[in-house]
Write a protein that holds these residues in place. Structure first.
Motif: not given
Length: 194
Positions: A118-140
């Motif tokens: 849960e901690e890891v997923v929360q961190f990933l979601l928090e990081c994703k919130k600060h990315l632009k849509p194209e960055q989010q796709a690359a991040f995932i």
């Protein structure tokens, strides 16, 4: 007579040592063959992540602020889990281990592992919130490549040359890396084409 016996003993000892060394070398060779001669990639550092995602300065500062907090929480959870695993091992070492106590300890460890996930997923979601849509796709995509089977299979344990292993990247006992094209379907389509 005694000298012949000693000579045979030395020859037998040498043969046994060479056989052991040969078996060890063979196993190492097999592991490298199965891994495709590659070493498993380590965790991606922040600078590598920034380059891959082309982050701007504000995004870099935000991730730089989030990472230490996350790392501290993960380290604490892992330390607690290591303590719980030691307690489980202590239970197993007992002369007559209490099965219900062992089961309770296993449930504790499982719950702790869940908190870590849960901690890891929360961190990933928090990081994703600060990315632009194209960055989010690359991040995932980067996270998926790091955590899942590169052949397009499920995330989770995979069978290597010596049994199941977690992860699933090159160098993890999977043989050659991903092939071009889409992954194969999980099961063949019905004969009538439905």
């Amino acid at each position: 007579m005694k000298r012949n016996w000693l000579l045979y003993l030395v020859i037998f000892s040498l043969a046994l040592n060479f056989g052991t060394i040969g078996a060890f070398a063979y196993w190492r060779y097999q592991d490298r063959q199965a891994a495709g001669g590659k070493v498993a990639a380590g965790p991606m550092g922040l600078r590598d992540l920034w380059r891959a995602l082309k982050l701007d300065q504000e995004q870099r500062q935000t991730l730089r602020r989030l990472a230490p907090e996350h790392r501290h929480r993960v380290d604490r959870l892992r330390q607690e889990m290591m303590g719980q695993r030691q307690e489980l091992f202590d239970l197993l070492k007992g002369e007559k281990p209490d099965w219900s106590a062992i089961q309770a300890k296993i449930r504790e460890i499982s719950a702790q592992q869940g908190r870590l996930e849960e901690e890891v997923v929360q961190f990933l979601l928090e990081c994703k919130k600060h990315l632009k849509p194209e960055q989010q796709a690359a991040f995932i995509s980067l996270v998926e490549r790091r955590l899942c089977n590169p052949r397009g299979g499920d995330c989770g344990p995979v069978m290597g040359p010596r049994g199941p292993h977690g992860g699933g990247g090159p160098g993890m006992g999977l043989g050659p890396g991903p092939r071009g094209g889409p992954p194969p379907p999980p099961f063949p389509p019905p004969p009538d084409g439905r």
